[in-house]
Design an enzyme around this catalytic site. Structure first.
Site, PDB file in Angstrom:
ATOM      1  N   LYS A 145     -17.068  -2.609   3.874  1.00 49.20           N
ATOM      2  CA  LYS A 145     -18.271  -3.211   4.463  1.00 49.20           C
ATOM      3  C   LYS A 145     -19.377  -2.157   4.588  1.00 49.20           C
ATOM      4  O   LYS A 145     -19.427  -1.412   5.582  1.00 49.20           O
ATOM      5  CB  LYS A 145     -17.950  -3.777   5.858  1.00 49.20           C
ATOM      6  CG  LYS A 145     -17.016  -4.974   5.816  1.00 49.20           C
ATOM      7  CD  LYS A 145     -16.745  -5.434   7.229  1.00 49.20           C
ATOM      8  CE  LYS A 145     -15.755  -6.585   7.246  1.00 49.20           C
ATOM      9  NZ  LYS A 145     -15.124  -6.751   8.537  1.00 49.20           N
ATOM     10  N   GLU A 152     -12.445   4.634   4.725  1.00 46.53           N
ATOM     11  CA  GLU A 152     -11.392   4.091   3.847  1.00 46.53           C
ATOM     12  C   GLU A 152     -11.888   2.809   3.182  1.00 46.53           C
ATOM     13  O   GLU A 152     -12.496   1.964   3.838  1.00 46.53           O
ATOM     14  CB  GLU A 152     -10.125   3.784   4.652  1.00 46.53           C
ATOM     15  CG  GLU A 152      -9.024   3.205   3.760  1.00 46.53           C
ATOM     16  CD  GLU A 152      -7.687   3.104   4.457  1.00 46.53           C
ATOM     17  OE1 GLU A 152      -7.130   4.157   4.803  1.00 46.53           O
ATOM     18  OE2 GLU A 152      -7.227   1.971   4.658  1.00 46.53           O
TER      19      GLU A 152
HETATM   20  P1  FAD Z   1       7.452   7.265   6.349  1.00 46.51           P
HETATM   21  O1  FAD Z   1       6.839   8.580   6.624  1.00 46.51           O
HETATM   22  O2  FAD Z   1       8.541   7.217   5.359  1.00 46.51           O
HETATM   23  O3  FAD Z   1       7.924   6.649   7.741  1.00 46.51           O
HETATM   24  C1  FAD Z   1       8.425   5.331   7.832  1.00 46.51           C
HETATM   25  C2  FAD Z   1       9.509   5.252   8.900  1.00 46.51           C
HETATM   26  O4  FAD Z   1      10.659   5.999   8.460  1.00 46.51           O
HETATM   27  C3  FAD Z   1       9.116   5.867  10.245  1.00 46.51           C
HETATM   28  O5  FAD Z   1       9.750   5.125  11.248  1.00 46.51           O
HETATM   29  C4  FAD Z   1       9.687   7.275  10.187  1.00 46.51           C
HETATM   30  O6  FAD Z   1       9.946   7.823  11.464  1.00 46.51           O
HETATM   31  C5  FAD Z   1      10.972   7.033   9.410  1.00 46.51           C
HETATM   32  N1  FAD Z   1      11.391   8.205   8.608  1.00 46.51           N
HETATM   33  C6  FAD Z   1      10.579   9.063   7.951  1.00 46.51           C
HETATM   34  N2  FAD Z   1      11.330   9.980   7.300  1.00 46.51           N
HETATM   35  C7  FAD Z   1      12.633   9.684   7.547  1.00 46.51           C
HETATM   36  C8  FAD Z   1      13.873  10.245   7.145  1.00 46.51           C
HETATM   37  N3  FAD Z   1      13.917  11.327   6.358  1.00 46.51           N
HETATM   38  N4  FAD Z   1      15.020   9.654   7.571  1.00 46.51           N
HETATM   39  C9  FAD Z   1      14.998   8.552   8.376  1.00 46.51           C
HETATM   40  N5  FAD Z   1      13.830   7.971   8.807  1.00 46.51           N
HETATM   41  C10 FAD Z   1      12.673   8.534   8.388  1.00 46.51           C
HETATM   42  N6  FAD Z   1       0.383   1.073   2.840  1.00 46.51           N
HETATM   43  C11 FAD Z   1       0.139   0.737   1.548  1.00 46.51           C
HETATM   44  O7  FAD Z   1       0.879  -0.034   0.985  1.00 46.51           O
HETATM   45  N7  FAD Z   1      -0.917   1.247   0.872  1.00 46.51           N
HETATM   46  C12 FAD Z   1      -1.793   2.125   1.448  1.00 46.51           C
HETATM   47  O8  FAD Z   1      -2.745   2.569   0.806  1.00 46.51           O
HETATM   48  C13 FAD Z   1      -1.582   2.496   2.807  1.00 46.51           C
HETATM   49  N8  FAD Z   1      -2.393   3.376   3.451  1.00 46.51           N
HETATM   50  C14 FAD Z   1      -2.113   3.771   4.743  1.00 46.51           C
HETATM   51  C15 FAD Z   1      -2.928   4.729   5.369  1.00 46.51           C
HETATM   52  C16 FAD Z   1      -2.671   5.137   6.674  1.00 46.51           C
HETATM   53  C17 FAD Z   1      -3.563   6.152   7.327  1.00 46.51           C
HETATM   54  C18 FAD Z   1      -1.585   4.569   7.389  1.00 46.51           C
HETATM   55  C19 FAD Z   1      -1.325   4.969   8.809  1.00 46.51           C
HETATM   56  C20 FAD Z   1      -0.751   3.626   6.778  1.00 46.51           C
HETATM   57  C21 FAD Z   1      -1.001   3.226   5.457  1.00 46.51           C
HETATM   58  N9  FAD Z   1      -0.192   2.303   4.784  1.00 46.51           N
HETATM   59  C22 FAD Z   1      -0.444   1.943   3.486  1.00 46.51           C
HETATM   60  C23 FAD Z   1       0.928   1.676   5.513  1.00 46.51           C
HETATM   61  C24 FAD Z   1       2.243   2.486   5.350  1.00 46.51           C
HETATM   62  O9  FAD Z   1       2.651   2.440   4.008  1.00 46.51           O
HETATM   63  C25 FAD Z   1       3.273   1.827   6.269  1.00 46.51           C
HETATM   64  O10 FAD Z   1       2.929   2.019   7.605  1.00 46.51           O
HETATM   65  C26 FAD Z   1       4.724   2.186   6.012  1.00 46.51           C
HETATM   66  O11 FAD Z   1       5.531   1.269   6.765  1.00 46.51           O
HETATM   67  C27 FAD Z   1       5.143   3.587   6.410  1.00 46.51           C
HETATM   68  O12 FAD Z   1       4.600   4.518   5.594  1.00 46.51           O
HETATM   69  P2  FAD Z   1       4.777   6.093   5.887  1.00 46.51           P
HETATM   70  O13 FAD Z   1       4.215   6.794   4.733  1.00 46.51           O
HETATM   71  O14 FAD Z   1       4.288   6.416   7.235  1.00 46.51           O
HETATM   72  O15 FAD Z   1       6.379   6.183   5.855  1.00 46.51           O
END
Ligand code: FAD
Length: 294
Positions: A274, A17
């Site tokens: 890096k 990444e």
């Molecule tokens: P979601 O899948 O929406 O989940 C967030 C929360 O909501 C969880 O607690 C889940 O259980 C809950 N939830 C999901 N669906 C529902 C629903 N229908 N109803 C009620 N609750 C629900 N951030 C950035 O800004 N840019 C990036 O490029 C980036 N890359 C990332 C790459 C990886 C591999 C990871 C693990 C994280 C990354 N993040 C990035 C961080 C990420 O955006 C955050 O962790 C964010 O808080 C959650 O994103 P998510 O897509 O998992 O959200």
């Protein structure tokens, strides 16, 4: 190339990444660092997307640069919660026009400005909505995020996994985890996902910690558990940058080898732009990668 096709191959793969520059003035230095990582020939490279606008401008430029110059497949991240539908749809159109095949569909972190507002007024609340829109708007291979130690917004792991399953049912082809420093947490999580009927490939996210300051930042950002074995390394070598870097790379390599040896064929490394770290890890795995030991 679609990332799911790479993940479904039987041999061991490693992906990296990277993140795009915040300002135009640092574009060429960041592009060079990502090119050096591409020269290591990882299975693919993911390029992050800044939640509040920040680094989002250059995600596609960096991704296309890597693909065109090095033929390394890329995964362009996209977040939704702090964006309007119009902005997200514009980005999706741009991705299609530029020939992006792989998209990591994310919610993004809740910014302080959003936290004080009524969620029912947000144009997006969860990543699942973005997964659905991507699925409807093109033939993208879609990745999504998951959390072996439970997302901080979730009331329980059961609930987190239930929503994760919805993301997969909506069209996520594979999942990448938040960084894990203890492989047992990953194995445990994977077992629960399989039990819940989530069958897509799940890539553990490995963050090589190469300086003592990074530890605090990584834990604060991810909330990930730091095993005592790793804390001891930081305590002992943290004050010597070269020794800490070597020990951090060795720790990450050890985690990756353990994952491969336990049948996890695809591992994603948070390489943090890096090239020296990416090269060292690749070098440590040179006789292991791209082989099928099954
Ligand atoms: P979601 O899948 O929406 O989940 C967030 C929360 O909501 C969880 O607690 C889940 O259980 C809950 N939830 C999901 N669906 C529902 C629903 N229908 N109803 C009620 N609750 C629900 N951030 C950035 O800004 N840019 C990036 O490029 C980036 N890359 C990332 C790459 C990886 C591999 C990871 C693990 C994280 C990354 N993040 C990035 C961080 C990420 O955006 C955050 O962790 C964010 O808080 C959650 O994103 P998510 O897509 O998992 O959200």
């Amino acid at each position: 190339m679609r990332i799911i096709d790479i993940l479904n191959q039987k041999n061991m793969s490693l992906s990296f990444e990277v993140f795009p520059p915040k300002k135009e003035s640092s574009f060429s230095s960041v592009a060079r660092a990502t090119e050096e990582i591409a020269e290591c020939r990882p299975a693919f490279m993911s390029v992050t997307y800044g939640a509040g606008g920040g680094t989002s401008r250059f995600t596609l430029d960096i991704a296309k640069n890597i693909e065109e110059k090095y033929q390394v497949p890329t995964l362009a991240h996209l977040t939704c919660v702090s964006s309007s539908r119009e902005t997200v749809h514009r980005k999706i159109r741009e991705m299609k026009e530029r020939g992006i095949e792989n998209v990591m569909a994310l919610r993004g972190d809740l910014t302080p400005e959003l936290m004080g507002t009524d969620p029912s007024q947000w144009e997006y609340s969860h990543a699942v909505e973005l997964v659905r829109e991507l699925k409807e708007s093109g033939d993208f291979c879609i990745g999504a995020a998951c959390y072996p130690e439970v997302h901080p917004d979730s009331a329980s792991q059961k609930e987190d996994i239930r929503f994760l399953k919805e993301k997969v049912e909506a069209g996520a082809d594979f999942l990448t985890t938040q960084m894990v420093f203890d492989n047992n947490l990953f194995y445990n999580f994977l077992y629960k996902l399989r039990e819940a009927g989530v069958t897509v490939p799940v890539l553990p996210g490995i963050m090589p910690i190469t300086n003592a300051k990074q530890v605090e930042r990584a834990v604060k950002l991810s909330g990930s558990f730091m095993p005592q074995r790793f804390k001891s390394i930081v305590d002992y070598f943290g004050s010597d940058p070269e020794a800490m870097k070597q020990a951090g790379i060795a720790y990450a390599t050890d985690q990756i080898i353990d994952l491969y040896a336990n049948g996890i064929t695809n591992v994603h490394v948070y390489s943090m732009n890096k090239p020296d770290v990416a090269k060292a890890i690749m070098g440590n795995l040179s006789a292991i990668l791209w082989k099928d030991f099954a």
